[in-house]
Write a protein that holds these residues in place. Structure first.
Motif, PDB file in Angstrom:
ATOM      1  N   MET A  50       3.733  11.069   8.230  1.00 27.38           N
ATOM      2  CA  MET A  50       3.483  10.196   7.279  1.00 27.38           C
ATOM      3  C   MET A  50       2.232  10.656   6.714  1.00 27.38           C
ATOM      4  SD  MET A  50       2.589   7.555  10.421  1.00 27.38           S
ATOM      5  CE  MET A  50       3.447   7.304  11.634  1.00 27.38           C
ATOM      6  N   ARG A  51       2.218   9.877   5.078  1.00 27.43           N
ATOM      7  CA  ARG A  51       1.466   9.997   4.425  1.00 27.43           C
ATOM      8  C   ARG A  51       0.038   9.036   4.590  1.00 27.43           C
ATOM      9  NH1 ARG A  51       4.546   9.528  -1.165  1.00 27.43           N
ATOM     10  NH2 ARG A  51       5.197   7.934   0.561  1.00 27.43           N
ATOM     11  N   ARG A  52       0.739   7.845   4.645  1.00 26.91           N
ATOM     12  CA  ARG A  52      -0.509   6.719   4.518  1.00 26.91           C
ATOM     13  C   ARG A  52       0.360   5.786   5.874  1.00 26.91           C
ATOM     14  NH1 ARG A  52      -0.814   4.238  -0.845  1.00 26.91           N
ATOM     15  NH2 ARG A  52      -2.118   6.312  -1.226  1.00 26.91           N
ATOM     16  N   VAL A  53      -1.305   5.810   6.554  1.00 24.60           N
ATOM     17  CA  VAL A  53      -1.086   4.075   7.092  1.00 24.60           C
ATOM     18  C   VAL A  53      -2.193   3.269   6.476  1.00 24.60           C
ATOM     19  CG1 VAL A  53      -1.051   3.398   9.924  1.00 24.60           C
ATOM     20  CG2 VAL A  53       0.104   5.337   8.742  1.00 24.60           C
ATOM     21  N   PRO A  61      -9.549  -7.404   7.088  1.00 26.82           N
ATOM     22  CA  PRO A  61      -9.318  -6.148   6.359  1.00 26.82           C
ATOM     23  C   PRO A  61      -8.612  -5.619   6.481  1.00 26.82           C
ATOM     24  CG  PRO A  61     -10.880  -6.307   7.538  1.00 26.82           C
ATOM     25  CD  PRO A  61     -10.808  -7.540   7.458  1.00 26.82           C
ATOM     26  N   THR A  62      -7.470  -4.380   5.774  1.00 26.43           N
ATOM     27  CA  THR A  62      -6.967  -3.976   5.760  1.00 26.43           C
ATOM     28  C   THR A  62      -7.354  -1.958   5.556  1.00 26.43           C
ATOM     29  OG1 THR A  62      -4.700  -4.637   6.067  1.00 26.43           O
ATOM     30  CG2 THR A  62      -4.534  -2.453   5.336  1.00 26.43           C
ATOM     31  N   LEU A  63      -7.591  -1.232   6.468  1.00 28.60           N
ATOM     32  CA  LEU A  63      -7.661  -0.221   6.254  1.00 28.60           C
ATOM     33  C   LEU A  63      -6.795   0.966   6.001  1.00 28.60           C
ATOM     34  CD1 LEU A  63     -10.391   2.275   6.403  1.00 28.60           C
ATOM     35  CD2 LEU A  63      -9.525   2.781   8.607  1.00 28.60           C
ATOM     36  N   ILE A  64      -6.952   2.109   4.798  1.00 26.75           N
ATOM     37  CA  ILE A  64      -5.894   2.729   4.458  1.00 26.75           C
ATOM     38  C   ILE A  64      -6.125   4.142   4.510  1.00 26.75           C
ATOM     39  CG2 ILE A  64      -4.567   3.988   2.566  1.00 26.75           C
ATOM     40  CD1 ILE A  64      -3.790   0.534   2.973  1.00 26.75           C
ATOM     41  N   ILE A  65      -5.516   4.968   5.714  1.00 28.31           N
ATOM     42  CA  ILE A  65      -6.108   6.002   6.187  1.00 28.31           C
ATOM     43  C   ILE A  65      -4.648   7.307   5.807  1.00 28.31           C
ATOM     44  CG2 ILE A  65      -5.668   7.262   8.474  1.00 28.31           C
ATOM     45  CD1 ILE A  65      -6.021   4.187  10.068  1.00 28.31           C
ATOM     46  N   ASP A  66      -5.812   8.187   5.669  1.00 31.12           N
ATOM     47  CA  ASP A  66      -4.651   8.999   4.740  1.00 31.12           C
ATOM     48  C   ASP A  66      -4.710  10.548   5.736  1.00 31.12           C
ATOM     49  OD1 ASP A  66      -3.937   7.988   2.076  1.00 31.12           O
ATOM     50  OD2 ASP A  66      -5.945   7.877   1.436  1.00 31.12           O
ATOM     51  N   ASP A  67      -5.043  10.769   6.403  1.00 29.06           N
ATOM     52  CA  ASP A  67      -4.589  11.666   7.490  1.00 29.06           C
ATOM     53  C   ASP A  67      -4.484  10.750   9.370  1.00 29.06           C
ATOM     54  OD1 ASP A  67      -7.169  10.635   7.890  1.00 29.06           O
ATOM     55  OD2 ASP A  67      -8.234  12.137   8.401  1.00 29.06           O
ATOM     56  N   PRO A  68      -3.568  10.662   9.645  1.00 28.57           N
ATOM     57  CA  PRO A  68      -3.099   9.838  10.414  1.00 28.57           C
ATOM     58  C   PRO A  68      -3.072  10.654  11.661  1.00 28.57           C
ATOM     59  CG  PRO A  68      -1.026   9.723   9.249  1.00 28.57           C
ATOM     60  CD  PRO A  68      -1.767  10.006   7.903  1.00 28.57           C
ATOM     61  N   ALA A  69      -2.205  11.787  11.792  1.00 32.02           N
ATOM     62  CA  ALA A  69      -2.040  12.348  12.690  1.00 32.02           C
ATOM     63  C   ALA A  69      -3.650  12.917  13.482  1.00 32.02           C
ATOM     64  CB  ALA A  69      -1.704  13.983  12.154  1.00 32.02           C
ATOM     65  N   ASN A  91       0.502  -1.302  -0.297  1.00 26.25           N
ATOM     66  CA  ASN A  91      -0.235  -0.069   0.279  1.00 26.25           C
ATOM     67  C   ASN A  91       0.882   1.219  -0.160  1.00 26.25           C
ATOM     68  OD1 ASN A  91      -3.417  -1.299   0.060  1.00 26.25           O
ATOM     69  ND2 ASN A  91      -1.941  -2.065   2.155  1.00 26.25           N
ATOM     70  N   ALA A  92       2.174   1.454   0.269  1.00 28.92           N
ATOM     71  CA  ALA A  92       3.030   1.838   0.018  1.00 28.92           C
ATOM     72  C   ALA A  92       2.981   3.232   0.622  1.00 28.92           C
ATOM     73  CB  ALA A  92       2.724   3.496  -1.409  1.00 28.92           C
ATOM     74  N   ALA A  93       3.112   2.613   1.907  1.00 31.40           N
ATOM     75  CA  ALA A  93       2.246   3.318   3.559  1.00 31.40           C
ATOM     76  C   ALA A  93       3.830   3.860   4.273  1.00 31.40           C
ATOM     77  CB  ALA A  93       1.602   2.197   4.224  1.00 31.40           C
ATOM     78  N   ASP A  94       3.904   4.510   5.250  1.00 34.70           N
ATOM     79  CA  ASP A  94       4.805   4.762   5.708  1.00 34.70           C
ATOM     80  C   ASP A  94       4.826   3.869   7.105  1.00 34.70           C
ATOM     81  OD1 ASP A  94       6.022   7.286   4.314  1.00 34.70           O
ATOM     82  OD2 ASP A  94       3.588   8.063   4.442  1.00 34.70           O
TER      83      ASP A  94
END
Length: 337
Positions: free
Chosen positions: A216-219, A148-156, A117-120
Motif C-alpha cells: 500500500m502507498r496510501r490508506v 475526520p479522515t486521516l491519510i496515512i502514507d506509511d501504513p506498514a 483519496n486515491a488510497a489502496d
C-alpha cells in the motif's frame, strides 16, 4: 456524505466465513443487505456448519440475487476466507465475521474515502458492544455525522509502531492505529492477487498483514465507528488454548517481524506477538508440546538477536505498556454480554 456516480456503480465483494453462527447469522447478513451502497456481491462461505447455518445461507440467497453461497467441508476460517477471495469479482473487497454487524453506511463511507483519496485501503473505527445491546447501539448511532479522515502514507510503519492505547491517546494517533482483523477495512482487490491466508492456522490475519501493508502507498483512515465487533465467551479467542494455538501466533508474528526488519521498520508490534511464547510455555502438557515450545523458543531467540540495542529497548517498552492495557481489557470488554 452521499453516494456519487463515481462510487455508486463500483462492485464491492463482502466475504463472510460462516460456521455454526446460530441465531446471530441472519442479523449479520441483514446488516450487510441494508448497506446504503447497493452494488454488492455478498459471498457467504459455509465452512461445514452443522447447526443449519448453511441452509439459512441458501434460503437468504434465494431472496437476494446479490448473495453467493459456497459450501465446503469444515476447514477453518482461513480456508473459508480464501474460498471467498477465489469467488470475488468486486473491484473492492471487505470482510465481515458471521456474528458481527456493519452499520448501514460502512461500505459507502469507506468506498468514498478510498476513491476520493486515491488510497489502496480505507478503514473505520469500531464499537465493541455486548451481543444483547449491539443492534440498539447501532441504531442509536445511525445518524452520526461523518468524522475526520486521516491519510496515512506509511501504513506498514504505522501498523508496527502505533498499537498501544496509551501511546495512541497521548500522541493523538488513534487514526494511525489498525486492528489485526480484516473486518472494518475496504481493500482494492488487486492487493489480494498474490496473497492468501495460511490455512489450518490461527492468527491467519496477522500472518498476511505485512504482505498487504507493504503493497500500500496510501490508506484513508476514518474516525467513524461503523463496525460492531461482538465478542462472546464461546469464541475461539476466549477458549482454553493449546500449545499449537500459541505456536501459530508466535510464527505469524515472526513472519511480520522478519518482513518489518527487511523493510527497515522497527517491529514493535510483532515483538509483542513473539512474547506470546510465555503463554505457549504455560500450555505445555505433553512431550510433543514441549518439542514445539523448545523449537519456538529457539526461533524467537534467533529473531531477537537481530535487533539493535535501541530497537530492543523500544520494543520492550511498548510491550510492557501493552501488557498492562491487555490486563485491563480482559477485565472489562471480555465480560460484556
Amino acid at each position: 456524505m452521499t453516494e456519487t456516480p463515481r462510487t455508486g456503480d463500483r462492485l464491492v465483494s463482502v466475504i463472510v466465513p460462516v460456521y455454526n453462527a446460530g441465531s446471530f447469522l441472519e442479523r449479520t447478513i441483514s446488516s450487510i443487505q441494508k448497506q446504503t451502497h447497493r452494488e454488492l456481491e455478498i459471498i457467504l462461505v459455509d465452512d461445514g456448519s452443522t447447526d443449519g447455518s448453511g441452509e439459512l445461507c441458501d434460503s437468504l440467497a434465494e431472496k437476494d440475487s446479490r448473495i453467493i453461497v459456497v459450501h465446503q467441508r469444515n476447514s477453518g476460517i482461513a480456508a473459508a476466507q480464501n474460498a471467498g477471495l477465489e469467488r470475488a469479482h468486486g473491484e473492492f473487497i471487505t470482510f465481515c465475521d458471521n456474528d458481527d454487524l456493519m452499520a448501514p453506511r460502512l461500505v459507502q463511507r469507506l468506498l468514498s474515502a478510498l476513491i476520493e483519496n486515491a488510497a489502496d485501503m480505507s478503514c473505520c473505527r469500531w464499537r465493541n458492544p455486548g451481543a444483547s445491546t449491539a443492534e440498539a447501539e447501532m441504531h442509536a448511532h445511525a445518524d452520526d455525522p461523518p468524522g475526520p479522515t486521516l491519510i496515512i502514507d506509511d501504513p506498514a510503519q504505522a501498523y508496527q509502531r502505533v498499537f498501544s492505547l496509551a501511546h495512541r491517546r497521548l500522541a493523538a494517533a488513534e487514526l494511525r492505529y489498525f486492528s489485526e482483523a480484516n473486518w472494518g477495512k475496504l481493500y482494492r482487490a488487486s492487493l489480494w492477487r498474490s496473497v492468501r491466508f495460511p490455512e489450518g492456522r490461527y492468527a491467519q490475519d496477522v500472518a498476511v498483514s505485512l504482505d498487504l501493508y507493504l503493497q500500500m502507498r496510501r490508506v484513508a483512515s476514518l474516525a467513524d465507528a461503523l463496525y460492531y465487533w461482538i465478542q462472546r465467551p464461546q469464541s475461539v479467542s476466549h477458549r482454553t488454548k493449546q500449545t499449537q494455538y500459541f505456536r501459530d501466533i508466535v510464527r505469524a508474528h515472526g513472519r511480520v517481524f522478519e518482513l518489518s526488519l527487511q523493510a527497515g521498520i522497527v517491529p514493535a508490534r510483532a515483538y509483542g506477538g513473539l512474547m506470546t511464547l510465555r503463554l505457549e510455555r504455560r500450555s505445555v502438557r505433553t512431550a510433543e508440546d514441549e518439542r514445539l515450545f523448545e523449537d519456538d523458543a529457539r526461533y524467537v531467540k534467533s529473531l531477537l538477536r537481530r535487533l539493535t540495542l535501541r530497537q530492543r529497548i523500544l520494543c520492550s517498552a511498548f510491550f510492557s505498556l501493552r501488557r498492562v492495557e491487555t490486563a485491563v481489557y480482559r477485565l472489562t470488554i471480555h465480560r460484556r454480554q
